[in-house]
Write a protein that holds these residues in place. Structure first.
Motif, PDB file in Angstrom:
ATOM      1  N   ILE A  75       0.919  -1.278   0.039  1.00 59.37           N
ATOM      2  CA  ILE A  75       0.007   0.144   0.060  1.00 59.37           C
ATOM      3  C   ILE A  75       0.714   1.320   0.138  1.00 59.37           C
ATOM      4  CG2 ILE A  75      -1.885   1.125   1.160  1.00 59.37           C
ATOM      5  CD1 ILE A  75      -2.625  -1.319   2.747  1.00 59.37           C
ATOM      6  N   TYR A  76       0.359   2.217  -0.747  1.00 57.07           N
ATOM      7  CA  TYR A  76       1.277   3.523  -0.936  1.00 57.07           C
ATOM      8  C   TYR A  76       0.118   4.402  -0.661  1.00 57.07           C
ATOM      9  CZ  TYR A  76       4.918   1.164  -3.310  1.00 57.07           C
ATOM     10  OH  TYR A  76       6.086   0.363  -3.387  1.00 57.07           O
ATOM     11  N   MET A  77       0.711   5.724  -0.196  1.00 58.65           N
ATOM     12  CA  MET A  77      -0.118   7.048   0.061  1.00 58.65           C
ATOM     13  C   MET A  77       0.519   8.286  -0.540  1.00 58.65           C
ATOM     14  SD  MET A  77      -0.746   9.867   1.703  1.00 58.65           S
ATOM     15  CE  MET A  77       0.384   9.900   2.823  1.00 58.65           C
ATOM     16  N   LEU A  78      -0.294   8.705  -1.437  1.00 61.31           N
ATOM     17  CA  LEU A  78       0.204  10.136  -1.983  1.00 61.31           C
ATOM     18  C   LEU A  78      -0.495  11.289  -1.677  1.00 61.31           C
ATOM     19  CD1 LEU A  78       2.244  11.342  -3.999  1.00 61.31           C
ATOM     20  CD2 LEU A  78       0.583  11.080  -5.813  1.00 61.31           C
ATOM     21  N   ASN A  79       0.176  12.236  -0.876  1.00 66.50           N
ATOM     22  CA  ASN A  79      -0.229  13.682  -0.481  1.00 66.50           C
ATOM     23  C   ASN A  79      -0.274  14.630  -1.657  1.00 66.50           C
ATOM     24  OD1 ASN A  79      -0.787  15.996   0.630  1.00 66.50           O
ATOM     25  ND2 ASN A  79      -0.707  15.080   2.688  1.00 66.50           N
ATOM     26  N   PHE A  80      -1.306  15.045  -2.287  1.00 63.65           N
ATOM     27  CA  PHE A  80      -1.125  15.909  -3.202  1.00 63.65           C
ATOM     28  C   PHE A  80      -0.753  17.429  -2.831  1.00 63.65           C
ATOM     29  CE2 PHE A  80      -5.230  13.614  -4.533  1.00 63.65           C
ATOM     30  CZ  PHE A  80      -4.712  12.714  -5.131  1.00 63.65           C
TER      31      PHE A  80
ATOM     32  N   GLN B 154       5.102   4.898   1.426  1.00 66.58           N
ATOM     33  CA  GLN B 154       4.927   3.357   1.252  1.00 66.58           C
ATOM     34  C   GLN B 154       4.414   2.837   2.776  1.00 66.58           C
ATOM     35  OE1 GLN B 154       7.692   1.185  -0.912  1.00 66.58           O
ATOM     36  NE2 GLN B 154       7.092  -0.734  -0.255  1.00 66.58           N
ATOM     37  N   LEU B 155       3.400   2.347   2.680  1.00 69.04           N
ATOM     38  CA  LEU B 155       2.986   1.901   4.056  1.00 69.04           C
ATOM     39  C   LEU B 155       3.132   0.508   4.611  1.00 69.04           C
ATOM     40  CD1 LEU B 155      -0.966   3.485   4.039  1.00 69.04           C
ATOM     41  CD2 LEU B 155       1.441   4.673   5.150  1.00 69.04           C
ATOM     42  N   THR B 156       3.447  -0.230   3.639  1.00 71.27           N
ATOM     43  CA  THR B 156       3.857  -1.512   3.831  1.00 71.27           C
ATOM     44  C   THR B 156       5.150  -1.905   2.783  1.00 71.27           C
ATOM     45  OG1 THR B 156       2.334  -2.718   2.247  1.00 71.27           O
ATOM     46  CG2 THR B 156       1.510  -2.131   4.448  1.00 71.27           C
ATOM     47  N   ASP B 157       6.030  -2.936   3.216  1.00 70.01           N
ATOM     48  CA  ASP B 157       7.050  -3.241   2.276  1.00 70.01           C
ATOM     49  C   ASP B 157       7.359  -4.686   2.355  1.00 70.01           C
ATOM     50  OD1 ASP B 157       8.057  -3.940   4.844  1.00 70.01           O
ATOM     51  OD2 ASP B 157       9.711  -2.489   4.915  1.00 70.01           O
ATOM     52  N   ASP B 158       6.521  -5.591   2.724  1.00 70.11           N
ATOM     53  CA  ASP B 158       6.553  -7.059   2.765  1.00 70.11           C
ATOM     54  C   ASP B 158       5.895  -7.820   1.695  1.00 70.11           C
ATOM     55  OD1 ASP B 158       4.007  -6.556   4.056  1.00 70.11           O
ATOM     56  OD2 ASP B 158       4.378  -8.254   5.622  1.00 70.11           O
ATOM     57  N   GLY B 159       5.114  -6.948   0.896  1.00 68.82           N
ATOM     58  CA  GLY B 159       4.102  -7.557  -0.339  1.00 68.82           C
ATOM     59  C   GLY B 159       4.934  -8.431  -1.050  1.00 68.82           C
ATOM     60  N   LYS B 160       4.463  -9.530  -1.596  1.00 70.92           N
ATOM     61  CA  LYS B 160       5.072 -10.539  -2.432  1.00 70.92           C
ATOM     62  C   LYS B 160       4.026 -11.107  -3.156  1.00 70.92           C
ATOM     63  CE  LYS B 160       9.000 -13.416  -3.054  1.00 70.92           C
ATOM     64  NZ  LYS B 160      10.046 -14.225  -2.469  1.00 70.92           N
ATOM     65  N   LYS B 161       4.249 -11.587  -4.320  1.00 72.70           N
ATOM     66  CA  LYS B 161       3.272 -12.524  -5.107  1.00 72.70           C
ATOM     67  C   LYS B 161       3.102 -13.919  -4.478  1.00 72.70           C
ATOM     68  CE  LYS B 161       1.456 -14.004  -9.307  1.00 72.70           C
ATOM     69  NZ  LYS B 161       1.791 -14.238 -11.098  1.00 72.70           N
TER      70      LYS B 161
ATOM     71  N   ASN C 171      -0.894  -6.935   0.871  1.00 67.60           N
ATOM     72  CA  ASN C 171      -1.511  -5.639   1.717  1.00 67.60           C
ATOM     73  C   ASN C 171      -2.435  -4.903   0.882  1.00 67.60           C
ATOM     74  OD1 ASN C 171       0.477  -5.943   4.294  1.00 67.60           O
ATOM     75  ND2 ASN C 171       1.842  -6.063   2.665  1.00 67.60           N
ATOM     76  N   GLY C 172      -3.610  -4.738   1.484  1.00 61.22           N
ATOM     77  CA  GLY C 172      -4.683  -3.745   1.085  1.00 61.22           C
ATOM     78  C   GLY C 172      -5.480  -4.124  -0.239  1.00 61.22           C
ATOM     79  N   ILE C 173      -5.341  -5.506  -0.630  1.00 58.80           N
ATOM     80  CA  ILE C 173      -6.214  -6.181  -1.637  1.00 58.80           C
ATOM     81  C   ILE C 173      -6.385  -7.446  -1.164  1.00 58.80           C
ATOM     82  CG2 ILE C 173      -5.849  -4.679  -3.823  1.00 58.80           C
ATOM     83  CD1 ILE C 173      -4.016  -6.908  -4.704  1.00 58.80           C
ATOM     84  N   THR C 174      -7.741  -7.968  -1.642  1.00 59.89           N
ATOM     85  CA  THR C 174      -7.996  -9.439  -1.228  1.00 59.89           C
ATOM     86  C   THR C 174      -7.237 -10.424  -1.916  1.00 59.89           C
ATOM     87  OG1 THR C 174      -9.781  -9.385  -2.732  1.00 59.89           O
ATOM     88  CG2 THR C 174     -10.274  -8.784  -0.582  1.00 59.89           C
ATOM     89  N   ASP C 175      -7.258 -11.739  -1.507  1.00 59.93           N
ATOM     90  CA  ASP C 175      -6.743 -12.823  -2.389  1.00 59.93           C
ATOM     91  C   ASP C 175      -7.826 -13.346  -3.280  1.00 59.93           C
ATOM     92  OD1 ASP C 175      -8.503 -14.051  -0.409  1.00 59.93           O
ATOM     93  OD2 ASP C 175      -7.116 -15.516   0.382  1.00 59.93           O
ATOM     94  N   TRP C 176      -7.605 -14.403  -3.845  1.00 57.39           N
ATOM     95  CA  TRP C 176      -8.406 -14.843  -4.930  1.00 57.39           C
ATOM     96  C   TRP C 176      -9.704 -15.266  -4.378  1.00 57.39           C
ATOM     97  CZ3 TRP C 176     -11.790 -18.687  -5.886  1.00 57.39           C
ATOM     98  CH2 TRP C 176     -12.332 -18.779  -7.276  1.00 57.39           C
ATOM     99  N   VAL C 177      -9.634 -16.020  -3.212  1.00 56.43           N
ATOM    100  CA  VAL C 177     -11.045 -16.596  -2.433  1.00 56.43           C
ATOM    101  C   VAL C 177     -11.802 -15.391  -1.907  1.00 56.43           C
ATOM    102  CG1 VAL C 177     -10.147 -17.178  -0.297  1.00 56.43           C
ATOM    103  CG2 VAL C 177     -12.091 -18.589  -1.340  1.00 56.43           C
ATOM    104  N   TYR C 178     -11.385 -14.328  -1.306  1.00 57.55           N
ATOM    105  CA  TYR C 178     -11.942 -13.519  -1.150  1.00 57.55           C
ATOM    106  C   TYR C 178     -12.702 -12.589  -2.200  1.00 57.55           C
ATOM    107  CZ  TYR C 178     -11.082 -13.085   3.987  1.00 57.55           C
ATOM    108  OH  TYR C 178     -10.795 -13.283   5.627  1.00 57.55           O
ATOM    109  N   GLU C 179     -11.999 -12.344  -3.095  1.00 55.24           N
ATOM    110  CA  GLU C 179     -12.605 -11.530  -4.249  1.00 55.24           C
ATOM    111  C   GLU C 179     -13.699 -12.251  -4.848  1.00 55.24           C
ATOM    112  OE1 GLU C 179     -11.017 -10.411  -8.971  1.00 55.24           O
ATOM    113  OE2 GLU C 179      -9.669 -10.578  -7.324  1.00 55.24           O
ATOM    114  N   GLU C 180     -13.516 -13.744  -5.020  1.00 52.20           N
ATOM    115  CA  GLU C 180     -14.589 -14.475  -5.652  1.00 52.20           C
ATOM    116  C   GLU C 180     -15.644 -14.698  -4.879  1.00 52.20           C
ATOM    117  OE1 GLU C 180     -16.557 -16.629  -8.336  1.00 52.20           O
ATOM    118  OE2 GLU C 180     -14.846 -15.528  -8.774  1.00 52.20           O
TER     119      GLU C 180
END
Length: 723
Positions: free
Chosen positions: A160-165, A172-179, A184-193
């Motif tokens: 997750i990133y946050m940009l202040n205009f 960058q709010l998180t740094d451990d995201g990896k496919k 972070n911040g979006i759902t996995d396949w089963v939650y989405e479906e």
């Protein structure tokens, strides 16, 4: 001689007119869009309540514009944005406004990922200054403007990133995201479906905090899918997919304080193996609402989290013997009391709860279901909703005050009514159709339901269909296994009750679904008419387990999917087969997805009732399907092996006598082609003859180019050759 010639000419003319009215439907027309209805563009109601905006392309310049129109007159009021005056952006596909409508988020180059998810290039357009800038050079996911319009949060590479205009600062709010490991911040396949959402973060009302979910899916088993394409070597798509009984992603909740530059994990309580299907900030910028559900999905806690103290408190608990449905109906009022929908009295209704969780009152009640919640008008304390109070195959629009009084039916015509309200609820667009009326769009008064003006209709389609042998649906109920089941029937022209006709049945039958509705035709309905023109009677029956007739009816199939539903379809086939005009030796059935699971079972379990079946993209064993959907209705295979195996078509292939067509897409990320392959192997080992087709690189929808045309041509020929 002249009179004879004139008579001959008139006779020919009359014959041509008559034959024109008997024109047959063709698959090329059906899947080529000949009978497609005109619709309305997706519109945004402007905050003033008197205008709405839509995307349009300027025919002369080719520019993409956001135009504002008057609700009352339908006339264009102003152009909000035009790419003709933007140097850095030539086109865009979607947009969303900040709360004050001074900034607009524009999306372009969108790339689909799964059913609901996509990534793309996003720009911010500043309305007062007419300035524009790109959020990121890379394709990002699920961007969301803050309520004050001065910030944006988004996901890139599972972080997750946050940009202040205002300050120009990006964090960058998180740094451990990896496919396939951490999201972070979006759902996995089963939650989405199965929980139907992708963005797993939310801004607080004061724009100072972001709550987000983190998915640790490292222990979730992987599923791989070959994508063949046109290259020398195929590619392999690998993603995390938790099948029934397997490990889910470990989900955790965090709150990031933008001003303090902190991010804290929130301890919600002593939960194990749980889901967080919704997070939403309340009207209080320091109070976050979190819905936590156990793995069986029959116990739901609504929790309020104090962002200052990090304390979590359960304010509402729901329990059910079967399962609890997740919705987006939770609405917070200014005093932080909230509107909630529940089936706890046996039917889905609207409730008003205090900020502490105590029930203030049940707003709607009766032996009928609320089917959509449209919103709350704080000015006159009125709730707007859709329900089946006027019959379970119909939909009507209603208003009711927060105290449950002064209920009004706003829609006037019997059929399917849906609504899109203006921001202040003073007006709404009514979307109406029924089995004989294609979609009509009208502007209606929000207080009375009275039509203000017609926006669009599909009379042109009716004129086109006047040339065709349109076969109407006949709605009725039939008593099957002690229940009154909704059904429709389509008969051939010049139907003669003394003749014998073959019967072709369609059904879906999944939990909470509905296939018998008083609404306008979909593409498949023209196919059914085409079959009727060729001498078939087509019927559809909504059996036990389907929706909108109360929780007891819907949840009757709990822990035993494919048993009572199959019994109902078999009994319905026997009922129709007993009618004087049905040839009981020529009954077929078909379905897609859950319906393919059903049609396979019907053919295998009732070989003397059904002569043939078609199964498209079927689940053939619920052991192969995902955790959230499957365990909601069956628990886990470890707990309920009987519920999984007693109704798996794979285990009943020895019963096959009739003709069977099995179809699947090889790139189905939802119902994996594994289902069909396992059933094929079982049929082979049982030495059963059958037909099957695999559509390369097609997903669960099996479409693209001529794919649908080819599929329905194959199915039509199969029916004609075997029924």
């Amino acid at each position: 001689m002249k009179i004879t010639k004139l008579f001959f000419t008139i006779t020919i003319f009359i014959s041509l007119v008559t034959s024109a009215q008997d024109k047959a439907f063709t698959l090329q027309e059906i899947w080529g869009g000949t009978f497609r209805t005109q619709g309305l563009q997706s519109l945004h109601s402007m905050k003033n309540g008197t205008e709405y905006s839509v995307i349009e392309r300027d025919a002369a310049s080719g520019a993409i514009n956001i135009e504002a129109y008057s609700y009352e007159t339908g006339e264009k009021v102003r152009t909000l944005i035009s790419t003709a005056s933007i140097d850095d952006l030539s086109t865009f596909q979607g947009y969303s406004f900040s709360k004050d409508e001074n900034r607009v988020l524009l999306s372009s180059e969108l790339e689909q990922i799964y059913r609901r998810s996509s990534k793309g290039i996003y720009h911010i357009y500043d309305v007062p200054s007419k300035g524009i800038f790109k959020v990121s050079d890379k394709k990002i996911q699920s961007p969301m403007l803050s309520p004050d319009g001065n910030k944006i949060a988004y996901v890139l590479d599972n972080n997750i990133y946050m940009l202040n205009f205002v300050t120009g600062k990006e964090v960058q709010l998180t740094d451990d995201g990896k496919k396939n490991e951490i999201i972070n911040g979006i759902t996995d396949w089963v939650y989405e479906e199965e929980f139907s959402f992708v963005r797993a973060f939310d801004w607080s009302a004061d724009s100072n905090k972001i709550a987000f979910l983190r998915f640790d899916e490292r222990e979730v088993p992987e599923f791989s899918m070959d994508v063949y394409g046109k290259d020398l070597y195929q590619k392999q798509e690998v993603f995390k997919y938790p099948k029934a009984g397997e490990k889910n992603a470990k989900v955790s909740l965090f709150v990031a304080d933008i001003n303090a530059m902190t991010s804290d994990q929130i301890k919600l309580g002593d939960y194990k193996d749980f889901y967080i299907p919704r997070i939403k900030w309340t009207a209080n910028p320091d109070i976050l609402s979190v819905q936590v559900m156990n793995r069986h999905q029959n116990n739901l806690d609504l929790i309020f989290v104090d962002a200052k103290t990090k304390a979590a408190k359960v304010v509402l608990n729901e329990k059910d013997d079967a399962y609890i449905d997740i919705t987006d109906n939770l609405t917070f009022l200014e005093d932080n009391s909230f509107i909630w929908t529940s089936e706890k009295d046996g039917y889905n209704h609207i409730y008003h709860h205090a900020a502490t969780g105590e029930l203030i009152n049940q707003v709607t009640k009766g032996l009928w279901e609320v089917t959509s919640y449209y919103g709350y008008n704080k000015k006159n304390k009125t709730i707007y909703y859709q329900s089946v109070e006027n019959g379970s195959i119909n939909r009507d629009i209603y208003s009711v005050t927060l105290d449950g009084k002064d209920k009004k039916r706003l829609s006037q015509k019997e059929g399917t009514n849906d609504a899109d309200f203006s921001a202040d609820f003073s007006l709404y667009i009514n979307y109406f159709s029924n089995a004989t009326t294609p979609y009509e769009y009208t502007l209606n008064d929000g207080k009375t339901g009275k039509v203000v003006r017609e926006i669009k209709n599909n009379k042109g389609l009716l004129e086109k269909l006047a040339k065709y042998d349109v076969r109407p649906k006949e709605f009725s109920t039939i008593e099957i296994n002690g229940e009154q089941l909704n059904t429709w029937m389509i008969k051939p022209k010049d139907f003669d009750p003394k003749k014998k006709y073959p019967l072709f049945m369609y059904q879906y039958s999944g939990p909470g679904s509905q296939s018998v509705t008083n609404s306008w035709n979909r593409a498949n309905d023209y196919w059914y008419m085409m079959l009727a023109q060729q001498g078939y009677i087509v019927v559809c029956v909504d059996g036990k387990g389907t929706g909108l007739k109360g929780a007891k009816f819907k949840k009757a199939t709990q822990n035993d999917l494919g048993n009572l539903e199959v019994q109902d379809q078999i009994a319905a086939a026997k009922y129709f087969g007993g009618l004087e005009y049905i040839d009981a030796s020529r009954i077929g059935i078909w379905g897609w997805s859950y319906g393919g699971f059903m049609s396979s079972n019907c053919l295998f379990k009732a070989p003397d009732t059904f002569k043939m079946a078609i199964a498209v993209a079927p689940v053939t064993s619920w052991r192969f399907y995902d955790t959230i959907y499957t365990e909601r209705y069956l628990m886990t295979p470890q707990e309920n092996a009987k519920g999984y195996d007693d109704n798996s078509p794979i285990n009943f292939v020895n019963g096959l006598k009739g003709k069977f067509l099995l179809v699947h897409g090889s790139a189905d990320d939802n119902v994996h082609v594994q289902n069909t392959m396992q059933l094929v192997e079982a049929l082979i080992q049982a030495n059963k003859d059958f037909d099957w087709a695999i559509y390369p690189d097609k997903n669960h929808g099996i479409y693209g180019g001529n794919t649908r045309l080819h599929l329905f041509n194959k199915m039509t020929n199969f029916i004609k050759n075997n029924l």
